[in-house]
Write a protein that holds these residues in place. Structure first.
Motif, short mmCIF file in Angstrom:
data_model
loop_
_atom_site.label_atom_id
_atom_site.label_comp_id
_atom_site.label_asym_id
_atom_site.label_seq_id
_atom_site.Cartn_x
_atom_site.Cartn_y
_atom_site.Cartn_z
N MET A 74 -4.16 10.59 -1.93
CA MET A 74 -4.84 11.59 -1.09
C MET A 74 -4.46 12.97 -1.63
N ASP A 120 0.89 5.43 0.01
CA ASP A 120 0.10 6.63 0.31
C ASP A 120 0.72 7.87 -0.30
N ASP A 152 -8.50 0.83 5.81
CA ASP A 152 -7.21 1.49 6.00
C ASP A 152 -7.23 2.43 7.20
N HIS A 160 0.85 -1.20 0.00
CA HIS A 160 0.00 0.00 0.00
C HIS A 160 0.88 1.24 0.00
N HIS A 178 -2.84 4.66 -2.99
CA HIS A 178 -3.92 5.44 -2.36
C HIS A 178 -3.57 6.91 -2.53
ZN ZN Z 1 -3.67 4.61 2.81
#
Ligand code: ZN
Ligand code: DX5
Length: 216
Positions: free
Chosen positions: A68, A35, A175, A33, A66
Motif C-alpha cells: 500500500m 501489509d 482482504d 499476508h 500487499h
Molecule cells: Zn492487506
C-alpha cells in the motif's frame, strides 16, 4: 471449493512476533499476508524491509505481500530479496500496470493487482489474462479490524465471470473484515483465497479459525 488462507501479520503481536510466527508455521495457513504501508497511499505506516527480512527468515509459509505504497515498483528488488511468492500492487498506484506486472513475473513472483473498494472490476478487462491474482479490498486499506463492505461479494461474482470468460488463471483473493461469516459469502461467490487479520490473531483459538476458513 476450499479456500487458500492468508493470515495478515498486521494483527499479530509485534511485541512478540516470534511467538505468532511459530503459531503460523505450525498452522494450516497456506500463505502469510504482509501489509506494507507508506503513510502516503494510505493514512498509516506499518513496517519495512528490516522487519520483513526477519519475518521472511522465521516464516516457513509463502509470503503474500500487499504493497500500500505510492511507487510499488521501487520495492521490486526488496520483494525478490525476501523471496516473496506474491507481489500485490494497487491498481490505483500504477500508471503503467502492464509493464509493472511483466516485471514482477520476470522477477519470478506471482503478479497480483489490488483494487480499492471504489475501483470497479471492469477496469481489469484488458489485463486480466496477464494476472496471477486479483486482491479485492473489502475495507478501505490502511488498518486492520475494520467492518466488511458487503458490496465486495458482488465484485467477487463479477470478477469470477471476467476471469472465466477470459480463460485467465488469476486467483481471487479478498482482504478486510473477513471472518467465517463473510468468508462463506465470498467463497460462495467464487473467491479462492481469504486474508484474515483480526479474525485469526485476536481469537483464542487461531488454529480453529484457520481450519474453518480453509474449509469454506
Ligand atoms: Zn492487506
Ligand atoms: C488493511 C490490510 C489488511 C488487514 C486485514 O489495509 O490490507 O490486510 O490486515 O485485517 P482484518 O482482517 O482485521 O480486517
Amino acid at each position: 471449493m476450499a479456500q487458500i488462507v492468508s493470515p495478515s501479520l498486521l494483527s499479530a503481536n509485534f511485541g512478540n512476533l516470534q511467538e505468532d510466527l511459530k503459531m503460523i508455521n505450525s498452522s494450516k495457513a497456506d500463505w502469510l499476508h504482509i501489509d506494507i504501508m507508506d503513510g502516503v497511499f494510505v493514512p498509516n505506516l506499518s513496517f519495512g524491509p528490516p522487519v520483513l527480512k526477519y519475518v521472511a527468515e522465521l516464516c516457513n509459509k509463502p509470503l503474500d505481500v500487499h504493497l500500500m505504497v505510492v511507487n510499488p515498483m521501487n520495492y521490486l528488488q526488496a520483494m525478490k530479496d525476501i523471496n516473496a511468492r506474491i507481489m500485490n500492487i494497487h491498481y490505483e498506484a500504477c500508471t503503467h500496470l502492464h509493464r509493472a506486472v511483466t516485471q514482477i513475473k520476470e522477477a519470478g513472483m506471482m503478479a497480483g493487482v489490488t483494487l480499492n473498494p471504489s475501483t470497479p472490476v471492469c477496469l481489469l478487462k484488458d489485463i486480466i489474462g496477464e494476472l496471477d491474482l486479483v486482491l479485492l479490498m473489502s475495507v478501505n486499506p490502511g488498518f486492520g479490524g475494520q467492518k466488511f463492505i458487503p458490496h465486495t461479494v458482488d465484485k467477487v461474482r463479477e470478477l469470477r465471470e471476467l476471469i472465466d470468460t477470459a480463460g485467465s488463471k488469476a486467483l481471487i483473493e479478498v482482504d478486510g473484515g473477513v471472518n467465517a461469516t463473510t468468508g462463506a459469502l465470498l467463497a460462495q461467490a467464487g473467491s479462492n483465497a481469504l486474508v484474515a487479520g483480526n479474525a485469526v490473531f485476536k481469537d483464542p483459538d487461531p488454529h480453529a479459525v484457520i481450519s474453518a476458513l480453509s474449509a469454506l
